[in-house]
Design a protein around this motif. Structure first.
Motif, PDB file in Angstrom:
ATOM      1  N   LEU A  68       0.821  -1.207   0.000  1.00 60.35           N
ATOM      2  CA  LEU A  68       0.000   0.000   0.000  1.00 60.35           C
ATOM      3  C   LEU A  68       0.854   1.254   0.000  1.00 60.35           C
ATOM      4  CD1 LEU A  68      -2.910  -0.899   2.453  1.00 60.35           C
ATOM      5  CD2 LEU A  68      -2.935  -0.905  -0.035  1.00 60.35           C
ATOM      6  N   GLY A  69       2.049   1.174   0.589  1.00 60.86           N
ATOM      7  CA  GLY A  69       2.924   2.336   0.644  1.00 60.86           C
ATOM      8  C   GLY A  69       3.881   2.424  -0.520  1.00 60.86           C
ATOM      9  N   SER A  70       3.780   1.480  -1.447  1.00 60.49           N
ATOM     10  CA  SER A  70       4.697   1.443  -2.574  1.00 60.49           C
ATOM     11  C   SER A  70       4.265   2.412  -3.666  1.00 60.49           C
ATOM     12  CB  SER A  70       4.754   0.019  -3.143  1.00 60.49           C
ATOM     13  OG  SER A  70       5.448  -0.005  -4.370  1.00 60.49           O
ATOM     14  N   ALA A  71       5.245   2.887  -4.424  1.00 59.78           N
ATOM     15  CA  ALA A  71       4.932   3.737  -5.576  1.00 59.78           C
ATOM     16  C   ALA A  71       4.213   2.943  -6.645  1.00 59.78           C
ATOM     17  CB  ALA A  71       6.223   4.348  -6.139  1.00 59.78           C
ATOM     18  N   ASP A  72       4.412   1.632  -6.663  1.00 60.28           N
ATOM     19  CA  ASP A  72       3.755   0.750  -7.619  1.00 60.28           C
ATOM     20  C   ASP A  72       3.150  -0.419  -6.840  1.00 60.28           C
ATOM     21  OD1 ASP A  72       2.926  -0.884  -9.660  1.00 60.28           O
ATOM     22  OD2 ASP A  72       4.832  -0.869 -10.764  1.00 60.28           O
ATOM     23  N   PRO A  73       1.983  -0.203  -6.205  1.00 63.01           N
ATOM     24  CA  PRO A  73       1.416  -1.244  -5.339  1.00 63.01           C
ATOM     25  C   PRO A  73       1.090  -2.529  -6.076  1.00 63.01           C
ATOM     26  CG  PRO A  73      -0.155   0.547  -5.675  1.00 63.01           C
ATOM     27  CD  PRO A  73       1.156   1.019  -6.217  1.00 63.01           C
ATOM     28  N   GLY A  74       0.689  -2.422  -7.344  1.00 66.08           N
ATOM     29  CA  GLY A  74       0.379  -3.626  -8.111  1.00 66.08           C
ATOM     30  C   GLY A  74       1.592  -4.515  -8.265  1.00 66.08           C
ATOM     31  N   ASN A  75       2.723  -3.920  -8.617  1.00 66.51           N
ATOM     32  CA  ASN A  75       3.940  -4.705  -8.794  1.00 66.51           C
ATOM     33  C   ASN A  75       4.468  -5.216  -7.453  1.00 66.51           C
ATOM     34  OD1 ASN A  75       6.014  -5.666 -10.714  1.00 66.51           O
ATOM     35  ND2 ASN A  75       7.382  -4.396  -9.489  1.00 66.51           N
ATOM     36  N   ALA A  76       4.324  -4.412  -6.394  1.00 64.91           N
ATOM     37  CA  ALA A  76       4.766  -4.854  -5.070  1.00 64.91           C
ATOM     38  C   ALA A  76       3.964  -6.072  -4.616  1.00 64.91           C
ATOM     39  CB  ALA A  76       4.626  -3.725  -4.060  1.00 64.91           C
ATOM     40  N   THR A  77       2.657  -6.060  -4.879  1.00 67.04           N
ATOM     41  CA  THR A  77       1.816  -7.200  -4.537  1.00 67.04           C
ATOM     42  C   THR A  77       2.208  -8.418  -5.354  1.00 67.04           C
ATOM     43  OG1 THR A  77      -0.026  -5.759  -3.941  1.00 67.04           O
ATOM     44  CG2 THR A  77      -0.560  -8.047  -4.464  1.00 67.04           C
ATOM     45  N   SER A  84       7.136 -14.921  -2.284  1.00 66.55           N
ATOM     46  CA  SER A  84       6.952 -15.347  -0.898  1.00 66.55           C
ATOM     47  C   SER A  84       5.776 -16.306  -0.735  1.00 66.55           C
ATOM     48  CB  SER A  84       6.758 -14.132   0.006  1.00 66.55           C
ATOM     49  OG  SER A  84       6.458 -14.529   1.324  1.00 66.55           O
ATOM     50  N   TYR A  85       4.570 -15.802  -0.940  1.00 67.68           N
ATOM     51  CA  TYR A  85       3.376 -16.592  -0.648  1.00 67.68           C
ATOM     52  C   TYR A  85       3.250 -17.821  -1.552  1.00 67.68           C
ATOM     53  CZ  TYR A  85       2.035 -12.401   1.994  1.00 67.68           C
ATOM     54  OH  TYR A  85       2.017 -11.346   2.867  1.00 67.68           O
ATOM     55  N   ASN A  86       3.320 -17.617  -2.863  1.00 66.67           N
ATOM     56  CA  ASN A  86       3.105 -18.733  -3.780  1.00 66.67           C
ATOM     57  C   ASN A  86       4.144 -19.843  -3.639  1.00 66.67           C
ATOM     58  OD1 ASN A  86       0.983 -17.190  -4.617  1.00 66.67           O
ATOM     59  ND2 ASN A  86       1.732 -16.825  -6.696  1.00 66.67           N
ATOM     60  N   PRO A  87       5.442 -19.526  -3.545  1.00 70.11           N
ATOM     61  CA  PRO A  87       6.420 -20.612  -3.363  1.00 70.11           C
ATOM     62  C   PRO A  87       6.172 -21.433  -2.098  1.00 70.11           C
ATOM     63  CG  PRO A  87       7.534 -18.605  -4.060  1.00 70.11           C
ATOM     64  CD  PRO A  87       6.118 -18.221  -3.745  1.00 70.11           C
ATOM     65  N   THR A  88       5.664 -20.796  -1.054  1.00 72.71           N
ATOM     66  CA  THR A  88       5.368 -21.539   0.170  1.00 72.71           C
ATOM     67  C   THR A  88       4.173 -22.457  -0.025  1.00 72.71           C
ATOM     68  OG1 THR A  88       6.295 -19.789   1.543  1.00 72.71           O
ATOM     69  CG2 THR A  88       4.769 -21.318   2.620  1.00 72.71           C
ATOM     70  N   MET A  89       3.140 -21.980  -0.716  1.00 76.78           N
ATOM     71  CA  MET A  89       1.992 -22.835  -1.008  1.00 76.78           C
ATOM     72  C   MET A  89       2.422 -24.039  -1.849  1.00 76.78           C
ATOM     73  SD  MET A  89      -0.376 -21.338   0.674  1.00 76.78           S
ATOM     74  CE  MET A  89      -1.765 -22.325   0.120  1.00 76.78           C
ATOM     75  N   LEU A  90       3.312 -23.819  -2.805  1.00 75.88           N
ATOM     76  CA  LEU A  90       3.818 -24.928  -3.614  1.00 75.88           C
ATOM     77  C   LEU A  90       4.643 -25.891  -2.770  1.00 75.88           C
ATOM     78  CD1 LEU A  90       4.835 -23.177  -6.956  1.00 75.88           C
ATOM     79  CD2 LEU A  90       3.033 -24.881  -6.632  1.00 75.88           C
ATOM     80  N   ALA A  91       5.422 -25.361  -1.843  1.00 72.01           N
ATOM     81  CA  ALA A  91       6.226 -26.221  -0.970  1.00 72.01           C
ATOM     82  C   ALA A  91       5.329 -27.133  -0.140  1.00 72.01           C
ATOM     83  CB  ALA A  91       7.107 -25.368  -0.056  1.00 72.01           C
ATOM     84  N   ILE A  92       4.204 -26.614   0.329  1.00 74.12           N
ATOM     85  CA  ILE A  92       3.251 -27.434   1.079  1.00 74.12           C
ATOM     86  C   ILE A  92       2.669 -28.518   0.174  1.00 74.12           C
ATOM     87  CG2 ILE A  92       1.014 -27.422   2.261  1.00 74.12           C
ATOM     88  CD1 ILE A  92       1.758 -24.550   3.202  1.00 74.12           C
ATOM     89  N   ALA A  93       2.294 -28.135  -1.036  1.00 76.34           N
ATOM     90  CA  ALA A  93       1.713 -29.102  -1.968  1.00 76.34           C
ATOM     91  C   ALA A  93       2.681 -30.225  -2.302  1.00 76.34           C
ATOM     92  CB  ALA A  93       1.273 -28.383  -3.242  1.00 76.34           C
ATOM     93  N   ARG A  94       3.970 -29.926  -2.307  1.00 71.37           N
ATOM     94  CA  ARG A  94       4.973 -30.906  -2.720  1.00 71.37           C
ATOM     95  C   ARG A  94       5.604 -31.681  -1.564  1.00 71.37           C
ATOM     96  NH1 ARG A  94       7.596 -26.572  -7.006  1.00 71.37           N
ATOM     97  NH2 ARG A  94       6.025 -26.891  -8.642  1.00 71.37           N
ATOM     98  N   LEU A  95       5.151 -31.423  -0.343  1.00 71.68           N
ATOM     99  CA  LEU A  95       5.690 -32.151   0.800  1.00 71.68           C
ATOM    100  C   LEU A  95       5.443 -33.653   0.652  1.00 71.68           C
ATOM    101  CD1 LEU A  95       4.831 -30.185   4.066  1.00 71.68           C
ATOM    102  CD2 LEU A  95       7.089 -30.602   3.096  1.00 71.68           C
ATOM    103  N   ALA A  96       6.363 -34.426   1.171  1.00 73.24           N
ATOM    104  CA  ALA A  96       6.237 -35.883   1.103  1.00 73.24           C
ATOM    105  C   ALA A  96       5.580 -36.458   2.348  1.00 73.24           C
ATOM    106  CB  ALA A  96       7.617 -36.513   0.905  1.00 73.24           C
ATOM    107  N   VAL A  97       5.095 -35.591   3.247  1.00 76.97           N
ATOM    108  CA  VAL A  97       4.427 -36.054   4.467  1.00 76.97           C
ATOM    109  C   VAL A  97       3.078 -35.355   4.599  1.00 76.97           C
ATOM    110  CG1 VAL A  97       6.634 -36.497   5.618  1.00 76.97           C
ATOM    111  CG2 VAL A  97       5.488 -34.291   5.953  1.00 76.97           C
TER     112      VAL A  97
END
Length: 259
Positions: A68-77, A84-97
């Motif tokens: 929200l404080g970025s000059a380009d909020p769309g790109n910051a999001t 950050s968020y998406n790679p973690t969701m993928l890491a959960i999906a790919r867990l072997a446990v």
């Protein structure tokens, strides 16, 4: 050293707690980086339990400042999601446990996606699930647009996304979105008992089941059967499979080791 999560090994279960109770565990990008780092080295854990500290699971991404404080909020999001968020969701999906989530209070936005990414979502009677993006002129993220129609169908997913209303735990259970609803005071014990049960199971086979279920959602019938045959071949070669067969013949409870 982590700032936003607590990581604790309890027997064969890795317990990860979102730890910003004063913000209802609103998740800045760094929280999801810490989650991903914790999942990268299970240290022999055979199941994972994800929960929130205090009275909430996760109230969504932390939008205070940042994009929200970025000059380009769309790109910051975009960068926060893709780095950050998406790679973690993928890491959960790919867990072997197996993964269990324990939800009390809000599971909103990225918190909703995180809760539902688990193999088993156990919710307390105070829990609710929310896709509130429409209320601030944004769209669902964290894989919600892929996940929700597969869990509850297009009509209900559309209702969640376009109307932005809370889905109480009882309704989520009725819709088939979550595994179980328990009393608030029983949530931690119930969720951990489930994670502990899974951790005592044939971990290699459970990991293959996770992968097979995920892949089958986008594949055809013939491809699903071929994957099953390949996964069965892999499972058959494990020590747990041998133990399972012997215990059946010997009429005793199997003692799985995850090997």
């Amino acid at each position: 050293m982590t700032e936003h999560i607590l990581s604790e090994r309890r027997g064969d279960v890795l317990v990860l707690t979102l730890d910003r109770p004063d913000r209802l565990n609103a998740a800045p990008p760094a929280m999801f980086v810490e989650l991903r780092e914790a999942l990268a080295d299970l240290g022999g854990a055979r199941a994972v339990l994800v929960k929130g500290a205090g009275r909430a699971f996760c109230s969504g991404a932390d939008v205070g400042g940042g994009a929200l404080g970025s000059a380009d909020p769309g790109n910051a999001t975009y960068e926060a999601l893709t780095q950050s968020y998406n790679p973690t969701m993928l890491a959960i999906a790919r867990l072997a446990v197996p993964v269990v989530s324990a939800v009390r209070g809000p599971a909103a936005g990225i918190g909703c996606s995180l809760a539902l990414a688990a193999d088993f979502c156990v919710a307390s009677e105070t829990a609710y699930f929310l896709q509130a993006f429409v209320n601030i002129g944004l769209v669902p993220d964290g894989g919600a647009s892929w996940m929700l129609p597969r869990l509850i169908g297009k009509a209900r997913a559309t209702e969640m996304m376009m109307l932005g209303q809370k889905v109480p735990a009882a309704t989520a259970l009725d819709w088939g979105m979550i595994h179980k609803v328990v009393a608030d005071e029983a949530l931690d014990a119930e969720a951990f008992a489930l994670a502990e049960r899974l951790a005592a199971g044939p971990t290699a086979a459970l990991g293959l089941m996770r992968r097979g279920l995920a892949e089958a959602l986008d594949g055809d019938y013939e491809s699903a059967m071929l994957r099953e045959a390949e996964n069965q071949r892999a499972a058959r070669g494990t020590a747990d499979s041998m133990e399972g067969g012997l215990s059946f013949l010997q009429k005793r409870k199997p003692m799985f080791t995850g090997a």
